[in-house]
Design a protein around this motif. Structure first.
Motif, PDB file in Angstrom:
ATOM      1  N   ARG A  23       0.644 -43.351 -43.696  1.00  0.00           N
ATOM      2  CA  ARG A  23      -0.388 -43.459 -44.733  1.00  0.00           C
ATOM      3  C   ARG A  23      -0.763 -44.907 -45.014  1.00  0.00           C
ATOM      4  NH1 ARG A  23       2.195 -40.627 -49.707  1.00  0.00           N
ATOM      5  NH2 ARG A  23       3.975 -41.782 -48.845  1.00  0.00           N
TER       6      ARG A  23
ATOM      7  N   ALA B 190      -3.098 -41.993 -41.622  1.00  0.00           N
ATOM      8  CA  ALA B 190      -3.294 -40.566 -41.867  1.00  0.00           C
ATOM      9  C   ALA B 190      -2.195 -40.040 -42.769  1.00  0.00           C
ATOM     10  CB  ALA B 190      -3.309 -39.797 -40.548  1.00  0.00           C
ATOM     11  N   ASP B 191      -2.546 -39.076 -43.602  1.00  0.00           N
ATOM     12  CA  ASP B 191      -1.589 -38.399 -44.459  1.00  0.00           C
ATOM     13  C   ASP B 191      -1.332 -37.020 -43.872  1.00  0.00           C
ATOM     14  OD1 ASP B 191      -0.054 -37.269 -46.405  1.00  0.00           O
ATOM     15  OD2 ASP B 191      -1.463 -37.606 -48.054  1.00  0.00           O
ATOM     16  N   LEU B 192      -0.149 -36.805 -43.325  1.00  0.00           N
ATOM     17  CA  LEU B 192       0.155 -35.539 -42.660  1.00  0.00           C
ATOM     18  C   LEU B 192       0.265 -34.373 -43.632  1.00  0.00           C
ATOM     19  CD1 LEU B 192       2.713 -36.727 -39.964  1.00  0.00           C
ATOM     20  CD2 LEU B 192       0.318 -36.083 -39.640  1.00  0.00           C
TER      21      LEU B 192
ATOM     22  N   ASP C 107      -2.185 -33.550 -45.338  1.00  0.00           N
ATOM     23  CA  ASP C 107      -3.523 -32.974 -45.170  1.00  0.00           C
ATOM     24  C   ASP C 107      -3.495 -32.060 -43.952  1.00  0.00           C
ATOM     25  OD1 ASP C 107      -6.167 -32.351 -44.760  1.00  0.00           O
ATOM     26  OD2 ASP C 107      -6.850 -34.426 -44.564  1.00  0.00           O
TER      27      ASP C 107
ATOM     28  N   ALA D  12      -5.070 -33.330 -40.764  1.00  0.00           N
ATOM     29  CA  ALA D  12      -4.644 -34.597 -40.161  1.00  0.00           C
ATOM     30  C   ALA D  12      -4.221 -34.475 -38.701  1.00  0.00           C
ATOM     31  CB  ALA D  12      -3.525 -35.220 -40.996  1.00  0.00           C
TER      32      ALA D  12
ATOM     33  N   THR E 154      -7.218 -34.224 -36.471  1.00  0.00           N
ATOM     34  CA  THR E 154      -7.971 -35.480 -36.499  1.00  0.00           C
ATOM     35  C   THR E 154      -7.293 -36.531 -35.628  1.00  0.00           C
ATOM     36  OG1 THR E 154      -8.775 -35.022 -38.745  1.00  0.00           O
ATOM     37  CG2 THR E 154      -8.851 -37.308 -37.991  1.00  0.00           C
TER      38      THR E 154
END
Length: 282
Positions: free
Chosen positions: A48, A73-75, A77, A80, A83
């Motif tokens: 993050r 990225a925030d896993l 989500d 994610a 993406t």
């Protein structure tokens, strides 16, 4: 969301390949990145905190000539993992080594914490791991080689305890997942290992608010993050593949002891729960 550090074409020829590390911004994740860079891998850094990732990327490029592709990225989500995979395809990056390291703990009992917090935890610790393995393994199968390290825990081998209710359960899941993937991948030249460390010096206990409690443990119970990372890489890159890798003799002994006398493990867990766990009434 991404940033790349370049190196020369001549250096590209000596690269071992690309490794992706989640939770790369601190602790065992950062140690994995440094160990992989020293072995000649280029790196996809996922976490993050983009500022920390960029600082680490600059360090690895300066010290090892490592190309680093930063993906903030925030896993938690659910979108994610897809993406991340899409951005890898756009960048033309084929991942040779996947290290699913991102993780944390949720203090308290199951009913003391709102479900959204638990759902985010399971997304990071279980679902995202499965999705990244599922997305990246086909490329490894096509190339006839690859490595996956799922960072589990000694807790996944021990009896469940009060508090941090989903943590040991999620780590036990990763151990079984890794065992199955190891069997599924071996005929394709893919090695999969569950790395199961015990207490390791990192930010983990600061985040859960238990630093003061666990600091009372004797020094021989603590592992260094760089030692854990090296042990995990040796499990999948060394001459002898270890599907379940437990760093530290004391922890290998405890896992053996629990297997031989599970009743003793349950008693020890019950006695130590309130010593090292944080609850709402504390």
């Amino acid at each position: 969301m991404s940033d790349s550090t370049n190196k020369s074409a001549a250096d590209d020829e000596t690269s071992t390949g690309w490794a992706l590390v989640t939770g790369a911004s601190a602790g065992i994740g950062t140690a994995f990145c440094r160990a992989l860079a020293a072995r000649g891998y280029d790196l996809v850094l996922v976490a993050r905190r983009e500022d920390r990732l960029k600082t680490l990327a600059d360090e690895l490029n300066a010290q090892c000539g490592t190309r680093c592709h930063v993906l903030a990225a925030d896993l938690a989500d659910p979108a994610a993992p897809a993406t991340i995979v899409a951005q890898l395809m756009d960048a033309g990056i084929e991942v040779e080594c996947l290290v699913n390291n991102a993780g944390y703990g949720v203090p308290g009992r199951l009913v003391e914490v709102d479900w959204k917090t638990h759902a985010d935890f399971l997304q990071v610790m279980v679902t995202a791991v499965c999705e990244l393995c599922r997305a990246l393994m086909p490329g490894m199968i096509d190339r006839g080689r690859g490595q996956i390290i799922n960072v589990a825990s000694v807790a996944g081998h021990m009896p469940g305890s009060e508090g941090h209710t989903l943590y040991a359960a999620s780590k036990a899941f990763l151990i079984k997942l890794s065992e199955s993937l190891s069997l599924e991948g071996r005929r394709h030249g893919i090695r999969v290992s569950a790395l199961c460390p015990g207490f390791t010096y990192s930010e983990f206990h600061d985040v859960t608010g238990t630093r003061d409690r666990v600091s009372t443990m004797p020094g021989f119970m603590w592992l260094q993050a760089d030692e854990v990372a090296e042990y995990g890489l040796d499990a999948v890159l060394g001459r002898k593949h270890r599907t379940v890798a437990i760093p530290g003799r004391v922890y290998r002994f405890l896992v053996w002891l629990n297997g031989a006398w599970p009743w003793l493990g349950r008693q020890l867990n019950q006695r130590s729960t309130h010593r090292f766990r944080k609850f709402n009434e504390d």
